[in-house]
Design a protein around this motif. Sequence first.
Motif, PDB file in Angstrom:
ATOM      1  N   ALA A  26      67.050 -14.747  31.253  1.00  0.00           N
ATOM      2  CA  ALA A  26      66.743 -15.945  32.042  1.00  0.00           C
ATOM      3  C   ALA A  26      67.714 -16.087  33.202  1.00  0.00           C
ATOM      4  O   ALA A  26      67.310 -16.409  34.325  1.00  0.00           O
ATOM      5  N   THR A  27      68.992 -15.831  32.951  1.00  0.00           N
ATOM      6  CA  THR A  27      70.004 -15.913  34.007  1.00  0.00           C
ATOM      7  C   THR A  27      69.729 -14.900  35.106  1.00  0.00           C
ATOM      8  O   THR A  27      69.766 -15.228  36.298  1.00  0.00           O
ATOM      9  N   ARG A  30      66.696 -15.870  37.132  1.00  0.00           N
ATOM     10  CA  ARG A  30      67.043 -16.989  38.016  1.00  0.00           C
ATOM     11  C   ARG A  30      67.828 -16.481  39.233  1.00  0.00           C
ATOM     12  O   ARG A  30      67.585 -16.887  40.365  1.00  0.00           O
ATOM     13  N   ASN A  31      68.764 -15.559  39.000  1.00  0.00           N
ATOM     14  CA  ASN A  31      69.511 -14.961  40.111  1.00  0.00           C
ATOM     15  C   ASN A  31      68.582 -14.232  41.072  1.00  0.00           C
ATOM     16  O   ASN A  31      68.728 -14.344  42.295  1.00  0.00           O
ATOM     17  N   SER A  33      65.387 -14.808  41.572  1.00  0.00           N
ATOM     18  CA  SER A  33      64.615 -15.822  42.299  1.00  0.00           C
ATOM     19  C   SER A  33      65.449 -16.411  43.433  1.00  0.00           C
ATOM     20  O   SER A  33      64.958 -16.586  44.558  1.00  0.00           O
ATOM     21  N   ASN A  34      66.707 -16.695  43.152  1.00  0.00           N
ATOM     22  CA  ASN A  34      67.601 -17.235  44.179  1.00  0.00           C
ATOM     23  C   ASN A  34      67.801 -16.241  45.320  1.00  0.00           C
ATOM     24  O   ASN A  34      67.853 -16.634  46.492  1.00  0.00           O
ATOM     25  N   HIS A  63      59.711 -13.727  28.797  1.00  0.00           N
ATOM     26  CA  HIS A  63      59.931 -13.820  30.243  1.00  0.00           C
ATOM     27  C   HIS A  63      58.941 -12.991  31.063  1.00  0.00           C
ATOM     28  O   HIS A  63      59.090 -12.872  32.275  1.00  0.00           O
ATOM     29  N   ILE A  66      57.405 -14.748  34.086  1.00  0.00           N
ATOM     30  CA  ILE A  66      58.370 -14.953  35.167  1.00  0.00           C
ATOM     31  C   ILE A  66      58.584 -13.650  35.932  1.00  0.00           C
ATOM     32  O   ILE A  66      58.625 -13.640  37.166  1.00  0.00           O
TER      33      ILE A  66
END
Length: 121
Positions: A26-27, A30-31, A33-34, A63, A66
């Motif tokens: 997940a981390t 998220r990175n 995506s950022n 995931h 995602i």
Amino acid sequence: MKKATEAAMSSGVVVHLDEAEPTKHATVLRNVSNLLDALDPGTQIELVVHGPAIGILLPGGPHSEIVRALQNRGLAVVACQNTLRSEHISPEQLIPDAAIVPSGVAHLVLRQREGWAYLRP
């Protein structure tokens, strides 16, 4: 011959994932995506997955949706053939559009030699 600034602009970011922990997945996602939000459009971003992390590329995982959404935004997903072989996973079992390289760690080295930024969240 490319100028140094042109070479840097044509390089991308290679993100390394080799851990099985879903919270780590997940981390990392998220990175990614950022990065897609923050970097210039068209910047190449690859997620290289090997070892215990290979489960993130199996359909139906926690995931997988995602990962697919990030692929639709431009993320390239790369799986290690060595890991697939050792885990008895065929390439057809992975999420669509996952590329296969002979060795995930060698791919990371090659990308860095090509001037790509290396990220291991």
